[in-house]
Write a protein that holds these residues in place. Structure first.
Motif, PDB file in Angstrom:
ATOM      1  N   VAL A  53       0.871  -1.171   0.000  1.00 41.81           N
ATOM      2  CA  VAL A  53       0.000   0.000   0.000  1.00 41.81           C
ATOM      3  C   VAL A  53       0.910   1.223   0.000  1.00 41.81           C
ATOM      4  CG1 VAL A  53      -1.734   1.309   1.278  1.00 41.81           C
ATOM      5  CG2 VAL A  53      -1.843  -1.184   1.253  1.00 41.81           C
ATOM      6  N   HIS A  54       0.657   2.123  -0.938  1.00 39.80           N
ATOM      7  CA  HIS A  54       1.431   3.351  -1.056  1.00 39.80           C
ATOM      8  C   HIS A  54       0.505   4.533  -0.811  1.00 39.80           C
ATOM      9  CE1 HIS A  54       4.932   1.320  -2.841  1.00 39.80           C
ATOM     10  NE2 HIS A  54       4.016   0.510  -3.336  1.00 39.80           N
ATOM     11  N   GLY A  55       1.029   5.558  -0.192  1.00 38.55           N
ATOM     12  CA  GLY A  55       0.297   6.810  -0.010  1.00 38.55           C
ATOM     13  C   GLY A  55       1.069   7.920  -0.698  1.00 38.55           C
ATOM     14  N   PHE A  56       0.457   9.090  -0.743  1.00 34.19           N
ATOM     15  CA  PHE A  56       1.178  10.211  -1.345  1.00 34.19           C
ATOM     16  C   PHE A  56       0.885  11.485  -0.577  1.00 34.19           C
ATOM     17  CE2 PHE A  56      -2.894  10.584  -3.432  1.00 34.19           C
ATOM     18  CZ  PHE A  56      -3.082  11.955  -3.560  1.00 34.19           C
ATOM     19  N   THR A  57       1.801  12.398  -0.686  1.00 33.96           N
ATOM     20  CA  THR A  57       1.644  13.738  -0.134  1.00 33.96           C
ATOM     21  C   THR A  57       2.023  14.734  -1.225  1.00 33.96           C
ATOM     22  OG1 THR A  57       3.905  13.740   0.720  1.00 33.96           O
ATOM     23  CG2 THR A  57       2.185  13.025   2.242  1.00 33.96           C
ATOM     24  N   LEU A  58       1.560  15.937  -1.048  1.00 32.90           N
ATOM     25  CA  LEU A  58       1.933  17.023  -1.949  1.00 32.90           C
ATOM     26  C   LEU A  58       2.874  17.958  -1.208  1.00 32.90           C
ATOM     27  CD1 LEU A  58      -1.513  17.917  -3.560  1.00 32.90           C
ATOM     28  CD2 LEU A  58       0.379  16.675  -4.601  1.00 32.90           C
ATOM     29  N   THR A  59       3.968  18.326  -1.859  1.00 27.23           N
ATOM     30  CA  THR A  59       4.880  19.294  -1.262  1.00 27.23           C
ATOM     31  C   THR A  59       4.276  20.687  -1.422  1.00 27.23           C
ATOM     32  OG1 THR A  59       6.101  19.664  -3.302  1.00 27.23           O
ATOM     33  CG2 THR A  59       6.865  17.856  -1.883  1.00 27.23           C
ATOM     34  N   ALA A  60       4.859  21.651  -0.778  1.00 28.76           N
ATOM     35  CA  ALA A  60       4.379  23.037  -0.881  1.00 28.76           C
ATOM     36  C   ALA A  60       4.382  23.523  -2.328  1.00 28.76           C
ATOM     37  CB  ALA A  60       5.241  23.952  -0.005  1.00 28.76           C
ATOM     38  N   SER A  61       5.298  22.974  -3.146  1.00 26.20           N
ATOM     39  CA  SER A  61       5.367  23.384  -4.552  1.00 26.20           C
ATOM     40  C   SER A  61       4.420  22.578  -5.449  1.00 26.20           C
ATOM     41  CB  SER A  61       6.797  23.247  -5.064  1.00 26.20           C
ATOM     42  OG  SER A  61       7.181  21.885  -5.053  1.00 26.20           O
ATOM     43  N   GLY A  62       3.671  21.636  -4.850  1.00 27.17           N
ATOM     44  CA  GLY A  62       2.720  20.844  -5.623  1.00 27.17           C
ATOM     45  C   GLY A  62       3.275  19.546  -6.164  1.00 27.17           C
ATOM     46  N   GLU A  63       4.522  19.214  -5.800  1.00 26.82           N
ATOM     47  CA  GLU A  63       5.126  17.964  -6.250  1.00 26.82           C
ATOM     48  C   GLU A  63       4.500  16.789  -5.490  1.00 26.82           C
ATOM     49  OE1 GLU A  63       9.507  15.778  -6.225  1.00 26.82           O
ATOM     50  OE2 GLU A  63       9.263  17.737  -5.307  1.00 26.82           O
ATOM     51  N   VAL A  64       4.213  15.706  -6.214  1.00 25.64           N
ATOM     52  CA  VAL A  64       3.646  14.511  -5.600  1.00 25.64           C
ATOM     53  C   VAL A  64       4.779  13.611  -5.129  1.00 25.64           C
ATOM     54  CG1 VAL A  64       2.230  12.456  -5.971  1.00 25.64           C
ATOM     55  CG2 VAL A  64       1.598  14.613  -7.057  1.00 25.64           C
ATOM     56  N   ARG A  65       4.701  13.185  -3.873  1.00 23.75           N
ATOM     57  CA  ARG A  65       5.700  12.268  -3.321  1.00 23.75           C
ATOM     58  C   ARG A  65       4.995  11.025  -2.796  1.00 23.75           C
ATOM     59  NH1 ARG A  65       9.965  16.070  -0.243  1.00 23.75           N
ATOM     60  NH2 ARG A  65      10.832  16.983  -2.131  1.00 23.75           N
ATOM     61  N   PHE A  66       5.390   9.873  -3.329  1.00 20.98           N
ATOM     62  CA  PHE A  66       4.815   8.608  -2.898  1.00 20.98           C
ATOM     63  C   PHE A  66       5.636   8.029  -1.760  1.00 20.98           C
ATOM     64  CE2 PHE A  66       3.108   9.013  -7.150  1.00 20.98           C
ATOM     65  CZ  PHE A  66       1.794   8.595  -6.960  1.00 20.98           C
TER      66      PHE A  66
END
Length: 194
Positions: free
Chosen positions: A156-169
């Motif tokens: 199971v993978h999740g993701f977050t968005l950085t302040a610049s809008g980059e997606v990080r899994f």
């Protein structure tokens, strides 16, 4: 829960309005009201992705075989009318699959005919290497793994968005390893009945 599209409906506000209209006494201060919204809070936050391993046909209907089936969508496999899922078809590079829709089954890896995510679903023809997305799987899918045929729990993978809008899994739960399946099945006690 609306499982037919990405729209979140009914909303919690609409639910409260319906309760107020049907049973206004619930809100006059005489009662404490407790509800459980788990599925409506979580379902839209999950997506299963699976690769079509191979295709075949039974009679005249094509069947796409994937590794996502009863072990993830137990309720869908056993009660498809009550737990339908959408199937989003993509080609092997992740572009939406196009073509004239045909009725086809999308099946899982278990060894019984009912291991189906979809039956006679109108989809563009799927081919080995294609991908399917199964949205709205944030509730009752990853947490309710069914170990039939010792099928492993997927990662199971999740993701977050950085302040610049980059997606990080990020890895939230690793895939179940073979040694973990053996241990869970009682492998350390193989001679218990000898």
């Amino acid at each position: 829960m609306n499982f037919a599209s990405d729209e979140e409906s009914p909303t919690h506000a609409e639910y409260v309005a319906a309760l107020r209209a049907a049973v206004p006494a619930l809100f006059d201060g005489s009662y404490g009201l407790v509800t459980e919204f788990g599925r409506s809070l979580l379902a839209k936050h999950g997506l299963v992705l699976a690769r079509v391993e191979y295709t075949k046909s039974s009679g005249s209907r094509p069947i796409a075989l994937t590794h996502a089936g009863v072990q993830l969508a137990t309720r869908t496999a056993y009660a498809p009318a009550a737990w339908p899922v959408r199937i989003l078809p993509y080609d092997a590079k992740g572009a939406p699959r196009t073509g004239d829709p045909v009725a086809q089954d999308v099946a899982g890896p278990a060894c019984f005919a009912g291991d189906l995510l979809a039956s006679a679903r109108e989809l563009p023809p799927l081919a080995p290497g294609d991908l399917i997305g199964v949205p709205d799987t944030g509730a009752y899918f990853f947490t309710a793994h069914y170990g039939y045929n010792s099928l492993p729990r997927p990662a199971v993978h999740g993701f977050t968005l950085t302040a610049s809008g980059e997606v990080r899994f990020r890895l939230v739960r690793p895939a179940q390893r073979l040694d973990e399946i053996v241990a869970e099945a009682g492998g350390a006690h193989g001679d218990a009945l000898l």
